[in-house]
Design an enzyme around this catalytic site. Sequence first.
Site, mmCIF file in Angstrom:
data_model
loop_
_atom_site.group_PDB
_atom_site.id
_atom_site.type_symbol
_atom_site.label_atom_id
_atom_site.label_comp_id
_atom_site.label_asym_id
_atom_site.label_seq_id
_atom_site.Cartn_x
_atom_site.Cartn_y
_atom_site.Cartn_z
ATOM 1 N N SER A 225 49.532 54.175 45.220
ATOM 2 C CA SER A 225 49.146 53.299 46.314
ATOM 3 C C SER A 225 48.659 54.142 47.494
ATOM 4 C CB SER A 225 50.310 52.385 46.677
ATOM 5 O OG SER A 225 49.876 51.314 47.483
ATOM 6 N N ASP A 449 44.615 45.690 39.012
ATOM 7 C CA ASP A 449 45.491 45.946 40.149
ATOM 8 C C ASP A 449 44.977 45.141 41.340
ATOM 9 O OD1 ASP A 449 46.705 47.093 42.500
ATOM 10 O OD2 ASP A 449 47.185 48.869 41.324
ATOM 11 N N HIS A 478 50.615 47.135 39.766
ATOM 12 C CA HIS A 478 50.384 48.130 40.808
ATOM 13 C C HIS A 478 51.454 49.205 40.672
ATOM 14 C CE1 HIS A 478 49.113 49.628 44.718
ATOM 15 N NE2 HIS A 478 50.362 49.605 45.149
#
Length: 514
Positions: A225, A449, A478
């Site tokens: 991320s 995602d 994710h």
Amino acid sequence: MKTSATRTRRAALAVAAAVLAGLALPATASAAPNDARNPGDAEAAPARYTHQTLGWQPCTGQPALDCATMAVPRDWHHPGTGADLTIAVSRHRAGDPAKRKGTLLMAAGGPGGTGLMRPMNLANGAPKVAAAYDIVSFDQRGVGESTRAVCQTPEEFQEFLAGDYRDQSPEAIDRVVANAQKLAAGCQERSGDLLPYLTTEQTAHDIDLFRALLGEKKISYYGPSYASMIGAYYGTLFPHRVERMVLDSNIGFEGTWEQFELGQPMSFQRRFDEDFVPWLAARDSTYHWGSTPEEVHAHWEQRRAALHDDPITAGTLTIGPNQLDNGAIGAIYGEANFPILAQALTAVDNWQGADPAARTLAGKVFGHYLSPEFLAEYFSVTCADTPWTRDMDTWIERGAENTARWPLVGARTLAFSAVCAAWPTAPAPKVKVTGAHLPTVLMLNSVHDPATYYEAALGAHRALRGSRLVTVAGNGDHGQYPSANTCVTDVVERYLLDDRAPEHDLTCQSPKAS
């Protein structure tokens, strides 16, 4: 973007590691005396910072981890100006010291997540890696136990997320813009002397000081991320300090935050429409929300409209249309959360008839989204890292367009972008990611995602020359490591443990797709 640091598989782990094979660190460590700068690396930290000692003690609430603090310059470009900041750091010792490869340093996603307790999560999820590495992490400048930013009161935070972002009436637009400007002004008023330095570039320098204080000459990094951007910036500024690097679920770090965030309404809507809605339709006998995607969509719009007219209120809990959207946004980060979201929707559909357990679950799903602390860091970083369009009329137009086309996240385009349009500080120095001088970087991304969408990962992959991209097909989660996907696990652990990078890009099918 990370929507909840506390939700499993919704908040991605972010990891970096310093690697010096065969050496065990003492209980306290300071920077190695031969920590000389390599050509191509940013300037090393001044001696008054590298001569610190990390005084490790058991972490409060997690005695399996060690915690310490380090002082960092407020501004790495002018380290003698302003009061120092405090960065809280943590460590999980390698489980097999005889086979220790080095130190794995984790950063948190978001921006806005905290990293201090994350080594324990990675150690539990990746025991082979935990046996070979000291796993360390830190709360980034601006959050958690480190020097924190403050932008809103709890009441101002609730007001920022209140109402219906889809409402395009002049009154509603004025209120959204006013709340966004109030948030930016609140940051300036409460944390103005800190805001210019809460950037990814400054965090990359913090990481290198941490590396030096650990006594490591090089580090290996695993970061999903937002931590993918931290890793890419760190590798750009300190390429010779990187031994291995895994970037999982990637921000479009080759461009601007504005460009990246403008792609998220599409990707969240795709995940909702193509993954969650068909999943829910296939389980109509359980959840009674419709037996076809069309029926589920119609049911969603009907329930959302009803909440617009008559929000659910129970004590401090309010579930209106924005809260309905926010609960779905957070849940679709991981397919494991689909049943939880479905149960919560069932309770909202019949609030008066729902049992207490169902109401409590719905309150958690729809009533606990982000926090004032999260947003303070989130906007501090995303608004200051890279330039933003400042014209508010542009954002009103884009907000209307995104609301009509991709309403789940597109409806909040104006609310979030208007904060950055009103941000009080200038953009940080530009960091151009190229991959120069770096070893082979391993990148992971699922095709659906919602937050770090695949198209952005492809752009980041092209910018990070020499990297290898593992595409996870049949999946939209994710954060792909650690997980039950043995293909991904094998690739990552061969890389981290056996020093074997893939020769070329490859695709891993998700277990169900296989």
